[in-house]
Design an enzyme around this catalytic site. Sequence first.
Site, short mmCIF file in Angstrom:
data_model
loop_
_atom_site.label_atom_id
_atom_site.label_comp_id
_atom_site.label_asym_id
_atom_site.label_seq_id
_atom_site.Cartn_x
_atom_site.Cartn_y
_atom_site.Cartn_z
N CYS A 55 0.85 -1.26 0.03
CA CYS A 55 0.03 -0.02 -0.03
C CYS A 55 0.76 1.21 -0.11
O CYS A 55 0.56 2.38 -0.83
CB CYS A 55 -1.05 0.05 1.09
SG CYS A 55 -0.22 0.10 2.76
N HIS A 108 -2.57 1.29 6.82
CA HIS A 108 -3.03 1.37 5.26
C HIS A 108 -3.10 2.77 4.96
O HIS A 108 -3.50 3.73 5.50
CB HIS A 108 -4.18 0.44 5.19
CG HIS A 108 -4.54 -0.02 3.75
ND1 HIS A 108 -3.76 -0.96 3.15
CD2 HIS A 108 -5.40 0.55 2.72
CE1 HIS A 108 -4.25 -0.98 2.06
NE2 HIS A 108 -5.21 -0.17 1.62
N HIS A 125 -5.59 1.93 -4.51
CA HIS A 125 -4.80 1.52 -3.34
C HIS A 125 -4.59 0.10 -3.71
O HIS A 125 -4.88 -0.66 -4.61
CB HIS A 125 -5.43 1.31 -1.82
CG HIS A 125 -6.64 0.54 -1.78
ND1 HIS A 125 -6.94 -0.25 -0.49
CD2 HIS A 125 -7.52 0.06 -2.65
CE1 HIS A 125 -7.93 -1.13 -0.65
NE2 HIS A 125 -8.34 -0.87 -1.93
#
Length: 349
Positions: free
Chosen positions: A264, A311, A323
Amino acid sequence: MGTRRRGSIALTLLCATALLTAPGFAVGTAFAAPEPPVGKSLEQVRKEIEDLYRAAGAATDAYNLAESETRTQSAKIVQIANLVVAGKDRITGLKSRAGAAARAQYRSGGLPPGAQLAMSNNPTQFLDGADRLRQGEKAASDLLSELNRTQSDLQQYAKDASAHWELLEANRLKQEGSKKQIEEKIKAAEELESKLEAEQKAKLMQLEQEAQYKAQTAWLSTGALKESTGSASSEAGRKAVRFATAQIGKAYVWGAEGPDTFDCSGLTSQAWRAAGKAIPRTSQEQLRLPKVAIKDMRPGDLIIYFDDASHVGLYVGDGAIIHAPRPGRNVTLAGAGSMPIKAVVRPDA
């Protein structure tokens, strides 16, 4: 505003379409996939797998941070090594100068300059000699001071190098520990998912989509985007969005930062690098970037998720992000509110 609203509606419809077209889903009928052979419901399995990957994500962030710090400490050790080499060369030069002075005194009969001056019967020679003597004494004093200072610097370099070696070793151990956690969590999640039949895996994917759709719908219903100012994205932000968009479909691999796979924060850091702006490597470090209100966010901003900032996604506008979700998934488009938002940051603020 009308464009953003239509975009948000389009994203919602996209999520809904994904649900309606998922295997085993029929309007007006209930999905009747068999229960998994692990004594749990598919929803329980979904949550367990999600938790495992979340834990792996947090460990990945710790691994990436340790790796970044290791590179920093390695670079500092190389820098110190170069300073040590330069310092030793300096000492060699200073000792050579001191030796030359000693040899000159030997050639003059071994008498110190002060004694030679006292024996002079010529007043002019005496005065000239006294001036040279003062200059020589100052040069000798400066030489000794510089020699002592350089030796002191070398001692400090040795201490600094030792400290950086200790940090390097600590980061290496941290990396090893994080890597072990990551591999254990991913293996557990993969083993859990491997026990499912194809039909159950399809249902599991549908449950993931339903959970994301539900979270996104709830987020939009709060009016999170109603007060959006509609500020245009910066040129750097547009470049970051173009980069991230070009990566859609590439696989998630923990610790990866391109060009073929990403995690990520690897995706977001490389997107902004492509835009000409170097930002921290991990999502937790990216959280330290300048924050903006949700109503003020614009394409190119980063959205940090979960309380532990484990994240991150890149906002592309209209309530959507790009993402890299987790192992087993590819870089994709998702709802900006499909996960709990911790903060929005702007790399080029």
